[in-house]
Design a protein around this motif. Structure first.
Motif, PDB file in Angstrom:
ATOM      1  N   GLN A   1      52.951  36.190  45.217  1.00 42.22           N
ATOM      2  CA  GLN A   1      53.634  35.884  46.464  1.00 42.22           C
ATOM      3  C   GLN A   1      55.047  36.437  46.378  1.00 42.22           C
TER       4      GLN A   1
ATOM      5  N   ASP B   1      57.985  36.104  43.526  1.00 44.17           N
ATOM      6  CA  ASP B   1      57.496  35.759  42.193  1.00 44.17           C
ATOM      7  C   ASP B   1      57.928  36.811  41.172  1.00 44.17           C
TER       8      ASP B   1
ATOM      9  N   LYS C   1      62.677  34.840  47.979  1.00 49.08           N
ATOM     10  CA  LYS C   1      62.094  33.724  48.734  1.00 49.08           C
ATOM     11  C   LYS C   1      63.102  33.166  49.730  1.00 49.08           C
TER      12      LYS C   1
ATOM     13  N   TYR D   1      55.900  35.563  51.498  1.00 47.65           N
ATOM     14  CA  TYR D   1      56.228  34.192  51.114  1.00 47.65           C
ATOM     15  C   TYR D   1      55.769  33.238  52.213  1.00 47.65           C
TER      16      TYR D   1
ATOM     17  N   GLU E   1      56.706  36.465  57.399  1.00 49.72           N
ATOM     18  CA  GLU E   1      56.488  35.216  56.656  1.00 49.72           C
ATOM     19  C   GLU E   1      56.058  34.088  57.582  1.00 49.72           C
TER      20      GLU E   1
END
Length: 422
Positions: free
Chosen positions: A70, A73, A108, A186, A278
């Motif tokens: 994702q 990461d 993220k 994400y 997202e």
């Protein structure tokens, strides 16, 4: 080819130096001249053997611990190097050739609080690792790639370079090794807040997209442990002389069409597109858990339509599209939106996800609203508050009864994200 020519020329130089020292010792004689010859002899022989040593016989393997990630990461990569001959090598350098798709980073939620005013995700990745093989035939090491960006990334080349002790002769070779990893967008935690539900008889107000209807009974059945006392059907109980309980129908699944703007706006903040990707995936995933029939439409120069469904295969198709989706620079979203909406008249809820707004889009939305039961809009914008121009553009939507939810990038940095359906 140039590297091979260089090695040949330098090998000839080493050989000439050895012959020169030998001739000097033969004609000059004495301890010093022979000391120079015998002292350089093992070094010269090693250099000549090194020039003949083939790097092409090396076997290099790249192993990615998990090929699916994702965005944001960290990826761990294991490198295995094997060679047949234990020829002594003092050092060698390993260089990973990263593709252009990895020259970005995704942190993220933290990227929405970035101190960079531009919000750019560009980053320079370079990995060079120094190794000391000596006589080993097999050696391995690991490295990590942090803050993976969304997309399908292919690692296809590594470079190994080595040299003898004085660095007079150096060798380098590229090894084509292909490994692929997929980094999905994400996923935000979504909290759905809806005041729209639909029964077979018509529209009513409810607090959930789908819930058990406990006011309209469709029949009765025998009492089972766990049934509520209030559900007991006393008339049927008296008639059949056995405990009976009311049976309720569930609301039918709400058909939802999620529309995504895939065009690029001239003044658009770089993070807005990633935010829209997202949120699209997060909403599709969340709606699937509510058992809603959700279709997804991404409008660009060509429309990408994914029919209604909430099963795993349908979700995987949408995820694969969002995995590699990229903005289209040329085109008008308002024009394409008007054209596509002419084909969608069956959805209970139209959910529009946009990152820019103009007068033509407002008119297209108002036209589409006349043919739909419910229309909701999420407008993702970069600043904490809307500008006066944006407020003025959105005013007609408020008066038309269209739900407009304004989400700033800063709000997307805090989970869960509340999404309102009206």
């Amino acid at each position: 080819m140039k590297n091979n020519i260089r090695i040949i020329l330098r090998s000839i130089g080493v050989l000439v130096l050895m012959i020169t020292l030998f001739c000097y010792a033969m004609f000059q004689g004495g301890f010093v001249s022979w000391f120079l010859f015998y002292g350089y002899l093992p070094i010269g022989i090693y250099q000549l053997l090194f020039a003949l040593y083939p790097l092409r016989t090396w076997k290099v393997y790249r192993e990615i611990e998990n090929p699916v990630y994702q965005a944001g990461d960290d990826m761990v990569v294991n490198i295995h190097i094997k060679r047949k001959l234990p020829f002594p090598l003092l050092y060698c350098t390993f260089e990973e050739k990263f593709p252009s798709s990895l020259m970005k980073e995704d942190t993220k939620k933290e990227k929405y609080f970035s101190s960079q005013p531009s919000g750019k995700m560009a980053v320079s990745r370079k990995l060079i690792r120094m190794l000391f093989p000596l006589f080993r035939r097999h050696f391995t090491f690991s490295y990590s790639v942090q803050s993976l960006p969304r997309g399908e990334h292919i690692l296809d080349t590594v470079t190994i370079q080595t040299g003898e002790i004085f660095g007079f002769i150096k060798k380098s070779r590229d090894f084509p090794i292909e490994n692929k990893c997929m980094v999905y967008p994400y996923e935000h935690k979504i909290r759905l807040i809806s005041d729209t539900a639909s029964y077979e008889q018509g529209g009513v107000i409810s607090n959930q997209l789908q819930q058990l209807n406990t006011t309209i009974a469709s029949g009765s059945r025998e009492y089972a442990p766990g049934d509520r006392f209030a559900w007991i059907d006393w008339k049927q109980t008296a008639r059949r002389q056995t405990m009976m309980t009311k049976e309720f129908d569930r609301e039918k699944s709400v058909d939802i069409l999620l529309v995504h703007d895939n065009f690029m706006n001239e003044k658009e903040h770089p993070l807005l597109y990633e935010a829209s990707i997202e949120m699209s995936l997060s909403l599709v995933q969340e709606l699937a858990t509510k058992s809603n029939e959700t279709s997804f439409l991404s409008i660009g120069d060509s429309a990408h339509v994914f029919e209604a469904g909430h099963h795993a295969q349908q979700l995987e198709i949408i995820k694969r599209y969002l995995l590699t989706a990229s903005q289209e620079e040329q085109g008008s979203f308002s024009l394409r939106f008007r054209e596509e909406m002419a084909h969608f008249n069956q959805a209970d809820i139209i959910f529009l996800l946009i990152t820019s707004v103009d007068t033509y889009l407002i008119q297209a939305i108002q036209e589409a609203k006349q043919r739909m039961k419910h229309f909701s809009i999420i407008y993702i914008h970069p600043e904490k508050h809307l500008s006066e121009e944006e407020k003025h553009l959105l005013e007609p939507l408020y008066f038309s009864g269209i739900a407009v939810q304004e989400l700033s990038l800063e709000q997307l940095g805090t989970d869960p994200v509340e999404v309102i359906f009206k």
